[in-house]
Design a protein around this motif. Structure first.
Motif, mmCIF file in Angstrom:
data_model
loop_
_atom_site.group_PDB
_atom_site.id
_atom_site.type_symbol
_atom_site.label_atom_id
_atom_site.label_comp_id
_atom_site.label_asym_id
_atom_site.label_seq_id
_atom_site.Cartn_x
_atom_site.Cartn_y
_atom_site.Cartn_z
ATOM 1 N N UNK B 232 21.217 43.603 -4.968
ATOM 2 C CA UNK B 232 21.163 45.071 -4.906
ATOM 3 C C UNK B 232 20.821 45.682 -6.250
ATOM 4 N N UNK B 233 21.422 45.139 -7.307
ATOM 5 C CA UNK B 233 21.136 45.678 -8.641
ATOM 6 C C UNK B 233 19.660 45.534 -8.966
ATOM 7 N N UNK B 234 19.078 44.392 -8.609
ATOM 8 C CA UNK B 234 17.657 44.202 -8.902
ATOM 9 C C UNK B 234 16.800 45.206 -8.145
ATOM 10 N N UNK B 235 17.210 45.509 -6.917
ATOM 11 C CA UNK B 235 16.478 46.524 -6.147
ATOM 12 C C UNK B 235 16.597 47.889 -6.811
ATOM 13 N N UNK B 236 17.802 48.200 -7.325
ATOM 14 C CA UNK B 236 18.015 49.514 -7.927
ATOM 15 C C UNK B 236 17.267 49.618 -9.246
ATOM 16 N N UNK B 237 17.299 48.525 -10.034
ATOM 17 C CA UNK B 237 16.615 48.524 -11.321
ATOM 18 C C UNK B 237 15.092 48.572 -11.116
ATOM 19 N N UNK B 238 14.627 47.973 -10.027
ATOM 20 C CA UNK B 238 13.182 47.886 -9.761
ATOM 21 C C UNK B 238 12.508 49.248 -9.699
ATOM 22 N N UNK B 239 11.193 49.233 -9.680
ATOM 23 C CA UNK B 239 10.453 50.477 -9.805
ATOM 24 C C UNK B 239 10.576 51.364 -8.567
ATOM 25 N N UNK B 240 10.462 50.743 -7.418
ATOM 26 C CA UNK B 240 10.419 51.552 -6.213
ATOM 27 C C UNK B 240 11.675 51.290 -5.386
ATOM 28 N N UNK B 241 12.462 52.313 -5.196
ATOM 29 C CA UNK B 241 13.670 52.106 -4.404
ATOM 30 C C UNK B 241 13.375 52.404 -2.942
ATOM 31 N N UNK B 242 13.673 51.413 -2.089
ATOM 32 C CA UNK B 242 13.492 51.657 -0.654
ATOM 33 C C UNK B 242 14.820 52.178 -0.124
#
Lengths: 303, 279
Positions: B232-242
């Motif tokens: 989850x953290x990687x998704x949040x840190x990533x550029x585009x949040x789905x």
């Protein structure tokens, strides 16, 4: 003779108990020494070496790692961030924690349900905390911006992460939300420990609710506040997760703390010596804090 | 307005205040749950609606279709349950020894447990990474499980010791007189009596492991071994949040904790209070 035999039997039994006790405790002890104490010592040792995470470089460099850090401008910015982040987070957590504890300390039917609900932020994983606050504070679709604009308080949507001061303020607010229930729980226990007769005596003397709070509640909670501040300061000062997931320390080091610097040096620059040096500086800061804290606390106790 | 009416009013106001504060505190959680049940179009409609209309499970479907998420979910379940069991096995025995059996250095250890508990995780990250790499456990869920066990041991030891100290020692002495061994007395008498403490310790371990981010983040590099907080953290840190899927994932991660917490809130509060007050 008989008495001697009995006592002998007992002593051999207690000797055996001693061994059993040690054997029972040993696994926990070994794990703690291996994974908690040894790393700690290794940090201090490594901080005097130039050591690479992957390449087998390992050279004694004395205080070079420390000097390198003290020469960086961002290092002092990080120290400043640490102070702002820790002081404001702890302060507001105590204030909010105390206010909610006073509210929940009343004898009302169903108050236990409210107590159970109010501790939920504290058991919410930090990742989820950041996720839901990022959604609420979203510049385009966030409910907070929508409410503020609806009330006419702001003209255009706030971008909560763009400026350094704004980002730090937002992070502190999230941290306060996440951490205040811990304070509330401690203070609820503290409030229970205050002798109700003190309030009655104060009322007889004609003390207003505010005076009762100042002269009965606060002194009664002194010890609890001290413990809560002590524990939370150490945790918040070394808190990695929340800021890392929310901003990665940005914009440009303006929300970076010492733990993030350690991580960056170790796992992005692969410079273990410098990372260890930062850890040692962090430990020294905590030791200094503990010394000052206990000085002040003892002084207060005597006063 | 007479005195009784005034009193009633005050009471009603008080209730309203308690409910209001609780709702404000819980608002981020409630908003996430409500948003996660909206259709993608409704999620991004302005002005936002308070409740999902119509209720949609799109977010949950797309979360559960995500292979990284499903792998992380099963990893997290294994790690959290495994480390809780390991922690309990270790600390039940260790704490009993600390509470009851005299051995060399016992009082010293009892005091220093809390120092271990206070050691911040960031100080341990690098050495632990090196040790784990050396043991070839760096990128594995076994490694994460062991590390979560280690960081949970000090607090649980200390919590359980406090519980065991409240059990009168006459109970075991009587059992030992009747011929039970020390260990037997421990299993048959002390553990059943200390169930609240065991529940609190287990709950702590589970929540701590389920939520732990930093150590898992540093140790694990391949997708097959990541835990939920890391993914989850990687998704949040990533550029585009789905957002839609992410909010649904957030709710899924929260569910076990919230249920455990509401069911056992008394133990949790008790444990926390002993944990902090006597420190």
């Amino acid at each position: 003779m008989v008495a001697g035999a009995v006592s002998q039997a007992f002593s051999s039994r207690s000797a055996r108990r001693g061994w059993i006790g040690f054997a029972l405790f040993l696994p926990s002890l070994l794990l703690m020494l291996g994974f908690l104490f040894y790393p700690f010592a290794l940090n201090v040792y490594t901080s005097f070496f130039s050591k690479h995470l992957i390449r087998p470089r390992n050279k004694f460099v004395g205080f070079d790692n420390y000097v390198y850090l003290f020469d960086r401008k961002y290092f002092w910015l990080v120290i400043e961030n640490e102070i702002i982040w820790t002081v404001f987070s702890v302060f507001f957590q105590v204030v909010l924690g105390l206010a909610v504890a006073l509210l929940l300390n009343q004898k009302l039917r169903g108050i236990n349900i409210a107590r159970a609900f109010v501790i939920l932020p504290w058991v919410t994983p930090v990742v989820i905390t950041v996720l839901m606050w990022k959604w609420i504070l979203n510049e385009l679709y966030g409910i907070i911006n929508h409410i503020l604009m609806g009330l006419g308080l702001i003209d255009s949507a706030i971008s909560f992460w763009s400026s350094p001061a704004m980002a730090m303020g937002t992070l502190i607010a999230i941290n306060v939300w996440w951490g205040f229930p811990f304070m509330t729980i401690i203070f609820l226990a503290g409030l229970k420990s205050i002798d109700p007769h003190l309030y009655e005596a104060a009322k007889v003397d004609g003390a207003s609710p505010w005076q009762q709070f100042i002269f009965v509640t606060l002194p009664g909670l002194k010890h609890f506040i001290a413990v809560a501040v002590l524990v939370r300061t150490i945790w918040i000062f070394t808190f990695f997760d929340l800021i890392w997931i929310a901003t990665k320390g940005g914009p440009s080091y303006h929300t970076t703390l010492l733990p993030h610097l350690t991580y960056l040096q170790a796992f992005q620059s692969y410079h273990l010596g410098r990372a260890a040096a930062i850890s040692v500086i962090l430990i020294l800061c905590l030791v200094l804090y503990l010394i000052v804290f206990f000085r002040v606390y003892r002084h207060e106790e005597q006063a | 307005m007479n005195w009784a009416q005034k009193r009633k009013m005050m009471r009603a106001l008080n209730y309203a205040l308690v409910v209001l504060v609780t709702l404000i505190v819980l608002f981020p959680v409630l908003w996430m749950v409500s948003s996660s049940l909206k259709t993608e179009a409704d999620l991004f409609t302005l002005p936002p609606t308070l409740l999902p209309e119509p209720v949609s499970t799109e977010g949950y479907e797309s979360a559960l279709e995500r292979p990284t998420f499903m792998v992380a979910l099963s990893n997290s379940i294994v790690v959290a349950i495994g480390s809780t069991i390991l922690t309990l096995i270790m600390t039940l025995h260790g704490a009993y020894a600390l509470a009851r059996v005299k051995f060399f250095g016992r009082d010293f250890f009892a005091k220093f447990i809390l120092c271990f508990y206070m050691v911040p995780a960031i100080l341990l990250v690098i050495p632990i990474y090196l040790i784990m790499r050396w043991m070839h456990l760096a990128d594995s869920i076994i490694g994460v499980m062991i590390i979560h066990t280690v960081i949970n041991i000090p607090f649980c030891l200390w919590l359980l010791r406090a519980f065991f100290l409240t059990v009168p020692s006459e109970l075991e002495e009587a059992a030992i007189m009747d011929g039970a061994s020390i260990i037997g007395a421990f299993y048959r008498i002390i553990i059943p009596i200390s169930m609240p403490g065991v529940a609190a310790a287990g709950l702590f371990s589970f929540i701590a492991s389920w939520s732990e981010f930093l150590l898992a983040y540093v140790l694990v590099t391949s997708n097959a071994n990541k835990t939920l907080p890391v993914v989850l953290a990687e998704e949040i840190i990533g550029f585009e949040m789905r957002w839609q899927a992410l909010l649904a994932m957030g709710v899924i991660v929260l569910i076990p904790i919230f249920f455990a917490c509401l069911l056992f809130s008394r133990y949790l509060i008790e444990g926390l209070t002993t944990g902090a007050v006597k420190a």
